[in-house]
Design an enzyme around this catalytic site. Structure first.
Site, PDB file in Angstrom:
ATOM      1  CG  ASP A  92     -25.888 -21.301  45.510  1.00 26.63           C
ATOM      2  OD1 ASP A  92     -26.643 -20.989  44.670  1.00 26.63           O
ATOM      3  OD2 ASP A  92     -24.874 -21.177  45.827  1.00 26.63           O
ATOM      4  CD  GLU A 149     -25.256 -15.808  42.621  1.00 25.69           C
ATOM      5  OE1 GLU A 149     -25.298 -14.881  42.558  1.00 25.69           O
ATOM      6  OE2 GLU A 149     -25.215 -16.245  44.073  1.00 25.69           O
TER       7      GLU A 149
END
Length: 417
Positions: free
Chosen positions: A87, A182
């Site tokens: 991400d 994350e």
């Protein structure tokens, strides 16, 4: 020692491909992954892993990619995992990223073409002075680049392809883990450590060339809710207690010369409001609390509560609720029990021809939580800089050094077994 050489520019091409896939995570989503589009990159990575011959590569229902490179040695070597996250930050758009390569950088200002007010200057990006002659990749000026952490993804993928193509390189079992979310602190919420089956790990998510990080902030999140008194504004005298104004007074009363990101550095912690919303009746603020020392982190929560209670003395009919929750803890307390993890990482960096830089992170990585979950996991440089914003950049040559460092780590664990 067999050296990695990026003669076909596959590393560069991998990276450019990955950053053009939008993978922003969403802190307001309760799902895992928080955005379904993260799986688009996950599927691409699995296809590439299968294509290079890694038969067990797969994407699970939570958006995690798992893969295994079998051992090429008969030694009993600990299983090592390399991890990066898919991400990108919610702080800046990751949609329609246009990667631009500035070949043979010579110290000039880099003006990004889609917004010429976005300029990378050596005076503001100190590491650029070390990039003379290198190839710098930026976005075009309207988005972040996504080097955090797609540089790490590309580097792990390139190292994996190299090791599969060179079975003469001796190494133990090499595990790959790519995580979602994350950036919103949920990167390992659904990881299956039993399935992963690793003994030690390295996240490839650091900044400066040669850095290895064995210490992070400890982190808490805080949600402050103010319950005010709402009434018709035409008849509010002596009655109304606006939750918006109370919350504003609390934010204004927080320390300004300390305990705030813009006034702290090195090992200093902070209290940082990251979002606010509400109305006259109820207003809410979300905070992140950070420190390297767990006892000081607790004190920061107490400081926040004391400020709230002091401000509320002027609003006798209003109330508050402050919820503080643990996010992650300093990984140093785990890593210092396994010094070889750091030692081998330092040696791998040296073998790549780099001076190691042992550092602490004013932030966190998936490795913070993995370490506390029983998988010791320091952080190795990926070469990413100025992340979470439009000036983000990475050097192709630094990425190549990261690939070599990953390969070296795999080899060193086998040598030392």
């Amino acid at each position: 020692m067999l050296k990695y050489h990026n003669n076909t520019k596959t590393l560069e091409e991998r990276f450019k491909k990955y950053v053009q896939i939008d993978t922003q995570s969403d802190p307001d989503s309760p799902a895992t992954p928080s955005t379904e589009k993260q799986k688009n990159l996950g599927r691409t990575l699995v296809e590439e892993l299968l294509a290079i011959g890694i038969a067990d590569a797969h994407l699970d229902q939570h958006g995690y990619v798992y893969a295994t490179i079998p051992a090429t040695t008969t030694k009993n070597v600990p299983v090592i995992c390399f991890c990066s996250h898919m991400d990108t930050s919610p702080d800046c758009s990751g949609l329609n990223v246009k990667p631009i390569i500035h070949y043979n950088y010579q110290g000039q200002d880099l003006v990004l073409p889609d917004d010429e007010t976005i300029i990378l200057k050596q005076s503001e990006h100190r590491d650029l002075k070390n990039q003379i002659g290198n190839d710098i990749i930026t976005a075009s000026g309207t988005t972040l680049l996504g080097a955090d952490n797609k540089a790490g993804l590309a580097e792990i993928m390139e190292a994996a392809a190299f090791l599969v193509a060179h079975p003469e390189v001796k190494h133990g079992v090499f595990k790959i883990l790519f995580t979602p979310d994350e950036e919103i602190g949920r990167g390992v919420d659904k990881v299956d450590l039993e399935k992963l089956g690793a003994d030690f790990a390295y996240t490839i998510d650091g900044e400066t060339l040669g850095s290895i990080e064995d210490e992070t902030f400890s982190a808490d999140g805080a949600v402050l809710t103010i319950n005010g008194v709402s009434t018709h504004p035409g008849f509010a005298k002596g009655k109304m207690e606006s939750a918006i104004k109370i919350l504003s007074a609390i934010l204004d009363a927080l320390p300004k010369d300390k305990l705030t990101p813009e006034a702290t550095q090195q090992k200093e912690g902070f209290i940082h409001p990251v979002s606010i919303h509400g109305n006259v009746e109820q207003a809410q603020a979300h905070f992140i609390l950070r420190d390297f020392d767990d006892a000081l982190l607790i004190q920061h929560g107490q400081t926040l509560r004391a400020v709230v209670e002091e401000v509320l003395k002027a609003y006798p009919n209003s109330t508050y609720e402050l919820k503080i929750s643990e996010q992650y803890r300093n990984m140093k307390k785990v890593l210092q029990q396994h010094p070889q993890v750091i030692e081998y990482g330092v040696l791998a960096i040296e073998r790549a021809g780099i001076v190691p830089k042992r550092q602490s992170i004013r932030g966190g990585t998936d490795g913070s939580r993995l370490s506390l979950m029983g998988l010791p996991c320091p952080n190795i440089f990926a070469g990413e800089h100025a992340f979470h914003g439009k000036q983000e950049w990475v050097s192709v040559q630094d990425m190549e050094k990261a690939v070599q460092t990953i390969i070296n780590i795999a080899m060193i664990w086998e040598e030392q077994a």
